[in-house]
Scaffold this active site. Structure first.
Site, PDB file in Angstrom:
ATOM      1  N   LEU A 225      17.554 -41.358  -1.360  1.00 57.89           N
ATOM      2  CA  LEU A 225      17.802 -40.176  -0.774  1.00 57.89           C
ATOM      3  C   LEU A 225      18.993 -40.442   0.086  1.00 57.89           C
ATOM      4  CD1 LEU A 225      14.286 -39.962   0.966  1.00 57.89           C
ATOM      5  CD2 LEU A 225      14.992 -38.983  -1.108  1.00 57.89           C
ATOM      6  N   ASP A 226      19.918 -39.729  -0.540  1.00 56.91           N
ATOM      7  CA  ASP A 226      21.221 -39.775  -0.074  1.00 56.91           C
ATOM      8  C   ASP A 226      21.531 -38.920   1.311  1.00 56.91           C
ATOM      9  OD1 ASP A 226      24.321 -40.018  -0.601  1.00 56.91           O
ATOM     10  OD2 ASP A 226      24.392 -37.896  -0.594  1.00 56.91           O
TER      11      ASP A 226
END
Length: 559
Positions: A225-226
């Site tokens: 999850l950037d």
């Protein structure tokens, strides 16, 4: 579903919660074929390789095909998980400005080639969900007033209440875009081309949940999850790590876990350690968090030839639950973030890193604080080049790099090695200068045949580093003490020697690692009357261990 309802109720209005629960139920039915009761756990046999899909290329061949051939020739026994950095169509930031989440960049290949790779390796996909490209279909539809994309992005009437918003860049927080019928003032945390998504819109959330399950259907075993700490915006706050962001991560995990509990979430939050580990939640949020403090602190310790700061930090490193672990790395496509050591290193100590980077062609990127002050955010430099030090000593850098990666492979958690560290690359100053982007210094692409010549020649730096790392990984795989979730203890570390015990099921299974971070010979007294064997060199020791400069050992007790 009751747990999910509770999470949603802490974020959305009752009518929105009803809509979301119905949408999630439909997603579960849509992706029912993903159902898998097996919960695959990480072991000491797991190592991650981080790389771009076009890191190696060969004329006339899809780059993902070339990549898979490279992996199977050189690393099939050592690497079990491959993190292919964003391989979707994009417009900027080397993939982190996505135009179409559901497609493979045609310059790389297609979904069939991704899925084929997942037959040989577990794959780690990026979910770039804080923002996407200003040229994406979603944003174009938004600007054209299409109902499907209404409120997918965050409009800002004025900047009142935005004074304390956390910024990783120095560009404006808001940019103006011309739409079909009017102009739009849109929130842009990272750049004009990276427009932030609006998670306050339940329809956007459903689209993201669909995307995550789509990635699982295409072979993702781990989803990164950037920039997830930024995903919820609220005026008069820092817009960073807000409670809603944590609830959304828990929600994403629950929605995926309902169908396939073996899929893991990794949160990317390049921030001070306490904020970073908050994403473990109570064992119900991220399965892994990046250990962002490790790269700058270990690099400082090697350059400064001291272990006090590093030893103290590892001594206080807490893994809060049994079912979570750190994602340990030393180098990445971004650079070496220095915010995580803001409360550990003073400015003079930070300058040790900055001076070494700049002496070898590296750069420093800055971020804006709420008051307009600019402070160092990350060092843009290849990790090996950084370790050459201010004297630009390449041979010294190689020794330091091998030791640093031995530390990486010893630390509790899952080790991840960046492609350029694995193959012994150095700064790509030319690529950085030609692109005008500091981060390109550590993103060089290689012709496959040229790289093959370097790696197959035992006398090259590249071959020495690759084979040295492969040997360490092969040894690590056979030692259960290196379980990512296993216990550890820092042993008394003095005079520039760092010592760490990875505890096995018995004392005989434990591994006692000693690392000499200095260029001087160091003598260490070993406990008890036992005979010790270094499982790297097979040498034996009794009461005393003599380590040459930058030498390291993994000792096991033999009676």
């Amino acid at each position: 579903m009751e747990y999910i309802k509770e999470l949603l109720s802490g974020i959305y209005k009752p009518e929105e919660v009803t809509l979301l629960l119905d949408g999630i139920d439909k997603l579960w039915n849509k992706y029912q074929f993903l159902a898998d009761a097996e919960n695959k756990v990480l072991t000491q046999k797991d190592v991650v390789l981080i790389m771009y899909g076009d890191q190696v290329y060969q004329e006339g061949e899809d780059k993902l095909v070339t990549l898979n051939r490279f992996l199977n020739k050189y690393l099939s026994r050592q690497v079990s998980i491959v993190h292919i950095l964003p391989f979707y169509p994009y417009t900027s930031d080397d993939g982190f400005s996505v135009t179409d989440y559901y497609s493979v960049n045609p310059e790389l290949g297609n979904w069939q080639e991704v899925e084929k790779m997942s037959d040989d390796f577990r794959l780690l996909f990026d979910a770039v969900i804080n923002h996407n490209s200003s040229q994406s279909d979603w944003f174009v539809g938004f600007l054209n007033g299409e109902e499907q994309y209404r409120d997918f992005y965050i409009e800002v009437d004025n900047l009142d209440g935005c004074e304390n918003v956390t910024r990783p860049r120095t560009s404006p927080l808001v940019h103006t875009f011309s739409g079909k019928n009017r102009d739009y003032q849109v929130w842009t945390t990272f750049s004009r081309d990276q427009v932030d998504l609006n998670f306050a819109n339940p329809q956007l959330l459903l689209e993201v949940l669909n995307l995550l399950l789509f990635y699982v259907s295409k072979g993702a075993s781990i989803i990164r999850l950037d920039a997830v700490g930024f995903i919820w915006k609220e005026k008069n706050t820092t817009c960073m790590h807000l409670p809603q962001a944590h609830k959304l991560v828990k929600l994403m995990r629950s929605v995926i876990e309902h169908l396939n509990p073996s899929v893991m979430l990794l949160t990317e939050t390049n921030v001070p350690h306490p904020d970073n580990i908050a994403y473990f939640g109570n064992g119900d949020e991220a399965h892994m968090v990046y250990n962002f403090t490790l790269p700058p602190l270990l690099a400082f310790s090697l350059l400064n030839e001291t272990t006090e700061r590093f030893s103290d930090w590892v001594s206080n490193l807490v893994v809060p639950q049994k079912n979570v672990c750190y994602f340990n790395f030393l180098s990445s496509h971004d650079g070496i973030g220095v915010m995580p050591v803001d409360d550990i290193l003073n400015r003079d100590e930070l300058n040790v890193l900055i001076d070494a980077a700049q002496a070898n062609g590296g750069k420093v990127s800055y971020k804006s604080k709420g008051n307009g002050e600019q402070v160092p955010y990350e060092i843009n430099c290849n990790f090996l080049s950084l370790l050459h030090g201010p004297d630009q000593d390449e041979e010294l850098g190689v020794k330091r790099s091998l030791l640093a990666h031995a530390v990486l492979l010893t630390m509790p958690g899952l080790p991840a090695i960046y492609f350029h560290s694995m193959v012994g690359s150095e700064n790509d100053v030319k690529g950085m200068e030609e692109s005008g982007q500091n981060r390109r210094i550590n993103r060089q692409k290689f012709d496959y045949k040229y790289l093959e010549e370097l790696l197959d020649n035992p006398d090259t730096r590249q071959s020495v580093i690759l084979n040295g790392l492969k040997r360490l990984i092969d040894i690590r795989k056979n030692e259960t003490a290196f379980d990512p979730y296993g216990e550890f203890e820092v042993i008394n570390s003095v005079n520039g020697v760092f010592s760490l015990c990875r505890k096995g099921n018995s004392d005989e299974d434990s591994v006692y690692a000693h690392f000499n971070l200095t260029q001087r010979t160091q003598n260490i007294l070993l406990a008890g009357n036992a005979e010790w064997t270094d499982i790297i060199s097979n040498r034996t020791f009794n009461k005393e261990l003599s380590l040459q400069g930058l030498e390291f050992v993994w000792l096991k007790k033999r009676g």
